[in-house]
Scaffold this motif. Structure first.
Motif, PDB file in Angstrom:
ATOM      1  N   MET A   1      13.663 -27.445  35.106  1.00 40.89           N
ATOM      2  CA  MET A   1      13.135 -26.914  36.344  1.00 40.89           C
ATOM      3  C   MET A   1      12.693 -28.051  37.258  1.00 40.89           C
ATOM      4  N   HIS A   5       9.472 -26.379  45.811  1.00 46.30           N
ATOM      5  CA  HIS A   5       9.606 -25.743  47.124  1.00 46.30           C
ATOM      6  C   HIS A   5       8.952 -26.583  48.225  1.00 46.30           C
ATOM      7  N   ASP A  14      12.897 -20.349  55.061  1.00 49.23           N
ATOM      8  CA  ASP A  14      11.557 -19.767  54.944  1.00 49.23           C
ATOM      9  C   ASP A  14      11.223 -18.926  56.180  1.00 49.23           C
ATOM     10  N   LYS A  17      13.021 -15.633  55.634  1.00 49.54           N
ATOM     11  CA  LYS A  17      12.435 -14.927  54.483  1.00 49.54           C
ATOM     12  C   LYS A  17      11.022 -14.437  54.802  1.00 49.54           C
ATOM     13  N   THR A  40       8.586 -12.421  42.183  1.00 49.85           N
ATOM     14  CA  THR A  40       9.143 -12.945  40.921  1.00 49.85           C
ATOM     15  C   THR A  40       9.128 -14.470  40.841  1.00 49.85           C
ATOM     16  N   HIS A  41       9.217 -15.133  41.980  1.00 50.00           N
ATOM     17  CA  HIS A  41       9.270 -16.598  42.025  1.00 50.00           C
ATOM     18  C   HIS A  41       8.306 -17.029  43.121  1.00 50.00           C
ATOM     19  N   TYR A  47       1.592 -24.903  51.291  1.00 53.74           N
ATOM     20  CA  TYR A  47       2.207 -26.240  51.266  1.00 53.74           C
ATOM     21  C   TYR A  47       1.639 -27.126  52.371  1.00 53.74           C
ATOM     22  N   SER A  99       4.955 -17.431  50.158  1.00 53.59           N
ATOM     23  CA  SER A  99       4.928 -15.965  50.053  1.00 53.59           C
ATOM     24  C   SER A  99       3.613 -15.450  49.456  1.00 53.59           C
ATOM     25  N   PRO A 100       2.973 -16.143  48.486  1.00 50.96           N
ATOM     26  CA  PRO A 100       1.734 -15.588  47.931  1.00 50.96           C
ATOM     27  C   PRO A 100       0.627 -15.409  48.959  1.00 50.96           C
ATOM     28  N   GLU A 117       5.065 -17.549  38.398  1.00 54.86           N
ATOM     29  CA  GLU A 117       5.512 -18.935  38.585  1.00 54.86           C
ATOM     30  C   GLU A 117       5.552 -19.616  37.227  1.00 54.86           C
ATOM     31  N   LEU A 118       6.657 -20.274  36.923  1.00 57.84           N
ATOM     32  CA  LEU A 118       6.810 -20.891  35.600  1.00 57.84           C
ATOM     33  C   LEU A 118       6.296 -22.322  35.526  1.00 57.84           C
ATOM     34  N   ARG A 119       6.469 -23.093  36.590  1.00 60.08           N
ATOM     35  CA  ARG A 119       6.075 -24.521  36.541  1.00 60.08           C
ATOM     36  C   ARG A 119       4.561 -24.670  36.436  1.00 60.08           C
ATOM     37  N   ASP A 122       2.826 -26.037  39.839  1.00 57.83           N
ATOM     38  CA  ASP A 122       2.828 -25.055  40.928  1.00 57.83           C
ATOM     39  C   ASP A 122       2.014 -23.821  40.538  1.00 57.83           C
ATOM     40  N   ASP A 142       8.162 -15.442  33.246  1.00 53.33           N
ATOM     41  CA  ASP A 142       9.457 -15.249  33.894  1.00 53.33           C
ATOM     42  C   ASP A 142       9.374 -14.076  34.879  1.00 53.33           C
ATOM     43  N   TYR A 144      11.771 -12.363  36.505  1.00 50.17           N
ATOM     44  CA  TYR A 144      12.696 -11.231  36.340  1.00 50.17           C
ATOM     45  C   TYR A 144      12.154 -10.255  35.282  1.00 50.17           C
TER      46      TYR A 144
HETATM   47  C1  LIG Z   1      12.054 -20.859  46.150  1.00 47.90           C
HETATM   48  S1  LIG Z   1      10.616 -21.193  45.231  1.00 47.90           S
HETATM   49  C2  LIG Z   1       9.540 -19.887  45.650  1.00 47.90           C
HETATM   50  C3  LIG Z   1       9.005 -19.909  47.048  1.00 47.90           C
HETATM   51  C4  LIG Z   1       8.085 -18.761  47.385  1.00 47.90           C
HETATM   52  N1  LIG Z   1       8.690 -17.483  47.069  1.00 47.90           N
HETATM   53  C5  LIG Z   1       7.703 -18.768  48.843  1.00 47.90           C
HETATM   54  O1  LIG Z   1       8.337 -18.076  49.641  1.00 47.90           O
HETATM   55  O2  LIG Z   1       6.744 -19.457  49.190  1.00 47.90           O
HETATM   56  C6  LIG Z   1      11.081 -20.765  43.602  1.00 47.90           C
HETATM   57  C7  LIG Z   1       9.993 -20.970  42.535  1.00 47.90           C
HETATM   58  O3  LIG Z   1      10.386 -20.255  41.357  1.00 47.90           O
HETATM   59  C8  LIG Z   1       9.929 -20.974  40.209  1.00 47.90           C
HETATM   60  N2  LIG Z   1      10.722 -20.450  39.091  1.00 47.90           N
HETATM   61  C9  LIG Z   1      11.949 -20.843  38.650  1.00 47.90           C
HETATM   62  N3  LIG Z   1      12.412 -20.000  37.703  1.00 47.90           N
HETATM   63  C10 LIG Z   1      11.459 -19.037  37.534  1.00 47.90           C
HETATM   64  C11 LIG Z   1      11.371 -17.860  36.734  1.00 47.90           C
HETATM   65  N4  LIG Z   1      12.370 -17.504  35.916  1.00 47.90           N
HETATM   66  N5  LIG Z   1      10.259 -17.089  36.839  1.00 47.90           N
HETATM   67  C12 LIG Z   1       9.237 -17.449  37.677  1.00 47.90           C
HETATM   68  N6  LIG Z   1       9.273 -18.542  38.475  1.00 47.90           N
HETATM   69  C13 LIG Z   1      10.371 -19.320  38.410  1.00 47.90           C
HETATM   70  C14 LIG Z   1      10.154 -22.412  40.592  1.00 47.90           C
HETATM   71  O4  LIG Z   1       9.317 -23.273  39.824  1.00 47.90           O
HETATM   72  C15 LIG Z   1       9.799 -22.409  42.085  1.00 47.90           C
HETATM   73  O5  LIG Z   1       8.452 -22.760  42.294  1.00 47.90           O
END
Ligand SMILES: C[S@@+](CC[C@H](N)C(=O)[O-])C[C@H]1O[C@@H](n2cnc3c(N)ncnc32)[C@H](O)[C@@H]1O
Length: 273
Positions: A1, A5, A14, A17, A40-41, A47, A99-100, A117-119, A122, A142, A144
């Motif tokens: 990973m 972002h 962005d 979105k 989900t992400h 930022y 987004s949060p 968020e997985l990382r 972050d 995760d 999803y």
């Molecule tokens: C495009 S960024 C998200 C930006 C956010 N949605 C926004 O609009 O501000 C994608 C994020 O998903 C995280 N990520 C990657 N795979 C993931 C997973 N399977 N489940 C949750 N988070 C994940 C990444 O670490 C990254 O921080």
């Protein structure tokens, strides 16, 4: 990973979105029904556009920087501009909401928000960003699987899917998550973001979506003709269960960005599968 972002926060993608996200949230909070949002992400939450990663990419300067400098930006971007200004104490500044923060600041006490968020780094920032909001929960899990498990547990469901597309199975995972969420709540609203590189990949994704829903709306933002598949030539938001009252804003945001940030041959394409 490896994806961060912070390199991309506030870029053209962005803007599409997040302006669409705010239009959907406005439509989905227009009546009393509690809303349950699953992101989900989620990323870091907010930022610093003056930070090393944002400055190195220059993407925010070409995105939110240009939008803020335009005196005639249309009203459809006003909620996003207001959110950016609010984060910067009402004036100009270098912070940009992810987004949060956009979701948390537009929900009511009766709504719920799950941000995945997985990382670890972050996630730590995400957790701190959401701490003031009692209805919000950051989970290091995760996205999803979390959406599939938590959708349809009361109120109206809204799932935002915004993967980094580091893995080739993200398209299939979006289709799978859409199917799983709709199985738990057939009226769920789902919005997925994706890059546009070549048309074949996007068309294949939309054909796969047609196997799980007959209600997909695509808002394609092409910054240039899709002739070089090695480049990110634009992006798209694909939505299921889109509230009718948000459709005008979705088209307006996407068309304006193509017209004002695109190159020769840029275009917006809004269509239903
Ligand atoms: C495009 S960024 C998200 C930006 C956010 N949605 C926004 O609009 O501000 C994608 C994020 O998903 C995280 N990520 C990657 N795979 C993931 C997973 N399977 N489940 C949750 N988070 C994940 C990444 O670490 C990254 O921080």
């Amino acid at each position: 990973m490896n994806y961060r972002h912070a390199f991309h926060a506030g870029n053209f993608a962005d803007l599409q979105k997040h302006a669409i996200l705010l239009a959907l949230l406005k439509a989905l909070t227009a009546d009393e029904t509690p809303l349950s949002v699953i992101d989900t992400h989620a990323g870091a939450g907010a930022y610093d556009l003056g930070g090393d990663m944002a400055l190195r990419s220059g993407e925010a300067a070409a995105g939110i920087g240009r939008l803020l400098a335009m005196p005639d930006a249309p009203a459809v971007f006003a909620p996003l501009v207001a959110a950016v200004k609010a984060l910067n104490g009402g004036g100009a500044g270098g912070l940009y909401p992810g987004s949060p923060l956009l979701v948390a600041r537009h929900l009511r006490r009766t709504d719920r928000y799950t941000a995945c968020e997985l990382r670890a780094d972050d996630f730590d920032s995400l957790r701190r960003t959401l701490a003031p909001y009692a209805f919000a929960q950051a989970v290091q899990a995760d996205g999803y699987a979390t959406a599939a498990a938590r959708a349809g547990k009361g109120g109206r469901t809204f799932v935002l899917i915004d993967p980094p597309f580091e893995r080739s199975d993200d398209y299939a995972q979006i289709v799978g998550a859409t199917k799983a969420v709709l199985a738990r709540d057939k009226d769920a609203v789902i919005a997925a973001w994706m890059p546009l590189k070549d048309l074949e990949t996007f068309d294949a994704f939309m054909r796969a979506m047609e196997t799980v829903t007959n209600d997909a709306l695509a808002a394609e933002l092409r910054l240039r003709p899709l002739t070089d598949p090695m480049k990110m030539n634009g992006c798209a938001m694909v939505m299921v269960g889109t509230p009718a009252s948000a459709e005008g804003a979705i088209a307006e945001v996407t068309t304006w960005l193509a017209d004002h940030l695109g190159e020769t041959g840029a275009k917006a394409r809004i269509w239903r599968a």
